[in-house]
Design a protein around this motif. Structure first.
Motif, short mmCIF file in Angstrom:
data_model
loop_
_atom_site.label_atom_id
_atom_site.label_comp_id
_atom_site.label_asym_id
_atom_site.label_seq_id
_atom_site.Cartn_x
_atom_site.Cartn_y
_atom_site.Cartn_z
N UNK A 137 -3.49 0.57 -0.18
CA UNK A 137 -3.37 -0.17 -1.44
C UNK A 137 -3.22 0.78 -2.63
N UNK A 138 -2.41 0.34 -3.59
CA UNK A 138 -2.18 1.18 -4.77
C UNK A 138 -2.93 0.66 -5.98
N UNK A 139 -3.20 -0.64 -5.96
CA UNK A 139 -3.81 -1.25 -7.15
C UNK A 139 -4.42 -2.59 -6.77
N UNK B 139 -8.21 3.11 2.44
CA UNK B 139 -7.44 3.31 3.68
C UNK B 139 -8.27 4.10 4.69
N UNK B 140 -8.93 5.14 4.22
CA UNK B 140 -9.76 5.97 5.12
C UNK B 140 -10.87 5.11 5.72
N UNK B 141 -11.51 4.32 4.89
CA UNK B 141 -12.61 3.46 5.38
C UNK B 141 -12.10 2.45 6.41
N UNK C 279 -3.82 4.00 14.74
CA UNK C 279 -3.50 3.32 13.48
C UNK C 279 -2.05 3.59 13.10
N UNK C 280 -1.50 2.62 12.41
CA UNK C 280 -0.15 2.78 11.85
C UNK C 280 -0.32 2.71 10.34
N UNK C 281 -0.11 3.85 9.67
CA UNK C 281 -0.37 3.94 8.23
C UNK C 281 0.91 3.69 7.45
N UNK C 282 0.85 2.71 6.57
CA UNK C 282 2.01 2.41 5.73
C UNK C 282 1.64 2.66 4.27
N UNK C 283 2.15 3.76 3.75
CA UNK C 283 1.99 4.03 2.32
C UNK C 283 3.39 3.78 1.74
N UNK C 284 3.59 2.54 1.30
CA UNK C 284 4.94 2.10 0.96
C UNK C 284 5.47 2.82 -0.28
N UNK D 228 -4.99 11.01 3.57
CA UNK D 228 -5.73 9.97 4.30
C UNK D 228 -6.05 10.42 5.72
N UNK D 229 -5.05 10.98 6.39
CA UNK D 229 -5.25 11.41 7.78
C UNK D 229 -6.31 12.51 7.83
N UNK D 230 -6.26 13.39 6.83
CA UNK D 230 -7.23 14.48 6.77
C UNK D 230 -8.65 13.92 6.52
N UNK D 231 -8.74 13.06 5.53
CA UNK D 231 -10.06 12.52 5.18
C UNK D 231 -10.63 11.65 6.30
N UNK D 232 -9.76 11.08 7.11
CA UNK D 232 -10.25 10.25 8.22
C UNK D 232 -10.57 11.10 9.45
#
Lengths: 233, 340
Positions: free
Chosen positions: B229-231, B282-284, B298-303, B312-316
């Motif tokens: 999410x961005x906002x 996203x990390x949570x 997981x499939x991460x979508x940062x549109x 995110x991948x690092x923090x997770x």
């Protein structure tokens, strides 16, 4: 029924601008029932067109006529001389009727006065919805009577896409999700298990994709009877 | 092994898989794909290339996937059934396989009326094809791979190596049918599943219980969708307008409120803060879905925000991504995994 919708009068006037003698032809079947091109619409449209050309000081005459069934030449033929005498026929019949007119009236321009929008049913006093796509290979035995070809925006055969919400399709607020209905009916009948079966790719050769379709029914014996009548006559 | 793709090997070796999404540009600027590949390299086991998502014309998924291969990043080529009939799809799949593309995600595609949810003109007057649906496509690809046969019955001269994926909306309506939909996708040939974005983890966990009850989690690798999410506005929009996505209020409330008359500096600061919160959420979410039995990645979508993915991948704590050596056997030996 075949549902039609009258075109905008400005569009019609524009297309008829070069014709002086026009027959506005209505149809007594589907086009009448859906208030798109029956006797009443023919009369109203003739008046409107006549007024419009008078306002522009142009000379064109519009003659209204309504056949019982325009997609059946037997019903149109009695009016053939009147139609052939015109510069153009503005057809308020569905596309089937209008095409037949073009096939039969070699020297007369055929202008559509309606858009043929779908094969549908009454969904309220002033609403019609599409129900059938005439694909030529009916599969609704597998979808609890609801057609995903005509009623799913993506023609999905194996269940709803991710865009189904509260029974509605995500493409527009007024479109029901066909698959929500299929699932609801299956559930009500206690036969959700039937929807686990994968429906294979459809054979579209029976649909429009296979070229213009025709139906021949030699088994009816009508052709033989006609020939015998002629022989006897 | 089915296609020996990196994604397949990572999943087969029992690692928690990570895929990320890459949106191709609305032009022929292949350099954009290369730049995004640079950002994502090393942070995902495979990178999904969308196929004209939201029905907007973009650099094709097959060409973008080929560019990724040149850049040393493994693609998951998305293939919608919206734009091509079965002839074109199978020809493109053969072409993709010949280019070395090994993962394909079969999807219905957004309806042509979408045009980026009204933000762009798009092509609402386009004719949609839908000769086949996404489940039929899965079945076709499986047979192209396992039986070397085309849909029409003609033989292929060799098998088509593919690791086949499908999308799934676990919380979409009608909810009780979604399990059936998944079961059909698995039966048709889905080796892996990428879900619609998950925000309501509790609801998703409930659905996963039904998945486990039917044993579907063992027949396919389910990768939970994480849309970064961005906002608050983006979450509110998705909650209200994207079918199958429900966003708990608590998540929306975590974003800063920006007054309409805020100064440009204040707005900029709020945006930066929102981005940090978005990445944190996203990390949570990743950590939470990882706890659910049967979720295998997981499939991460940062549109249009690919640079968020590495953080995110690092923090997770999902780094480094495993490298699994090629194997000749059907049952890969996890001991060859250099990362374990």
């Amino acid at each position: 029924m075949i549902v039609v919708k009258q075109k905008e009068i400005d569009w019609i006037l524009d297309r008829l601008a070069s014709f002086h003698k026009v027959v506005v032809l209505g149809c007594g079947e589907c086009a009448t029932v859906c208030f798109g091109g029956g006797e009443r619409e023919v009369e109203e449209l003739c008046c409107a067109l006549q007024l419009a050309v008078q306002e522009k000081d142009e000379a064109a005459e519009f003659h209204g006529l309504t056949c019982e069934r325009v997609c059946d030449w037997e019903f149109v033929e009695p009016f053939a001389d009147t139609l052939r005498d015109a510069d153009a026929v503005l057809s308020l019949a569905c596309g089937a009727g209008s095409n037949l007119l073009a096939d039969k009236l070699e020297t007369v321009r055929v202008i559509p006065g309606v858009d043929t929008i779908f094969l549908g049913a009454n969904a309220g006093p002033d609403r019609w919805t599409e129900m059938c796509a005439a694909c030529g290979d009916c599969i609704i035995d597998q979808t609890f009577g609801i057609c995903p070809v005509a009623r799913c925006a993506k023609t999905l055969m194996n269940g709803p896409c991710g865009g189904s919400k509260d029974g509605m399709c995500e493409i527009r607020d007024d479109v029901e999700c066909a698959w929500a209905k299929i699932v609801e009916r299956a559930r009500a009948l206690g036969r959700l298990d039937e929807l686990e079966r994968i429906i294979p790719p459809k054979d579209w050769s029976t649909a429009r994709d296979g070229g213009q379709r025709a139906l021949e029914r030699a088994d009816l014996g009508i052709r033989r009877l006609c020939t015998e009548d002629l022989d006897e006559g | 092994m089915k296609a020996e793709s990196n994604l397949e090997k990572v999943i087969d070796a029992g690692h928690f898989a990570v895929t990320a999404e890459l949106g191709p540009p609305m032009s022929s600027a292949g350099g954009v794909v290369r730049e995004k590949a640079d950002i994502l390299r090393g942070y995902a086991d495979a990178v999904n290339i969308t196929d004209c998502q939201t029905a907007v014309v973009r650099l094709s998924s097959i060409a973008s996937a080929a560019i990724l291969l040149q850049e040393g990043v493994e693609p998951v080529m998305q293939m919608t059934v919206r734009d091509r009939n079965r002839i074109a799809i199978q020809a493109d799949i053969l072409g993709a396989a010949a280019l070395g593309i090994k993962n394909c995600l079969c999807i219905a595609g957004d309806h042509q009326s979408f045009g980026a949810a009204g933000k762009l003109s798009g092509h609402p007057g386009a004719k949609n094809v839908y000769d086949i649906d996404s489940i039929q496509l899965l079945d076709i690809l499986r047979k192209m791979r396992d039986e070397s046969v085309q849909q029409g019955g003609d033989p292929l001269e060799c098998p088509t190596p593919l690791f086949i994926g499908a999308a799934w909306t676990p919380m979409g309506d009608p909810v009780d049918f979604r399990i059936v939909r998944l079961a059909k996708k698995v039966a048709a040939g889905a080796d892996f599943i990428q879900t619609q974005g998950i925000y309501d983890v509790k609801q998703f966990a409930d659905v996963m219980e039904h998945v486990r009850h039917r044993g579907l989690h063992e027949k396919t690798a389910i990768l939970a969708g994480i849309i970064v999410p961005k906002s608050a506005g983006m979450l509110r929009y998705m909650n209200a307008s994207v079918a199958g996505v429900s966003v708990p209020d608590e998540l929306i409330k975590r974003f800063p409120k920006v007054a309409k008359d805020a100064s440009p500096e204040e707005k900029k600061a709020a945006r930066a803060k929102s981005q940090e919160i978005g990445k944190q959420i996203a990390v949570e979410l990743i950590e939470q879905v990882r706890e659910i039995e049967g979720v295998r990645g997981v499939h991460i979508q940062a549109i249009e925000w690919e640079p968020a993915v590495p953080d995110i991948v690092k923090a997770a704590a999902l780094l480094p991504r495993p490298t699994v050596a090629p194997t000749d056997t059907d049952a890969p030996d996890p001991s060859v995994d250099s990362a374990s």
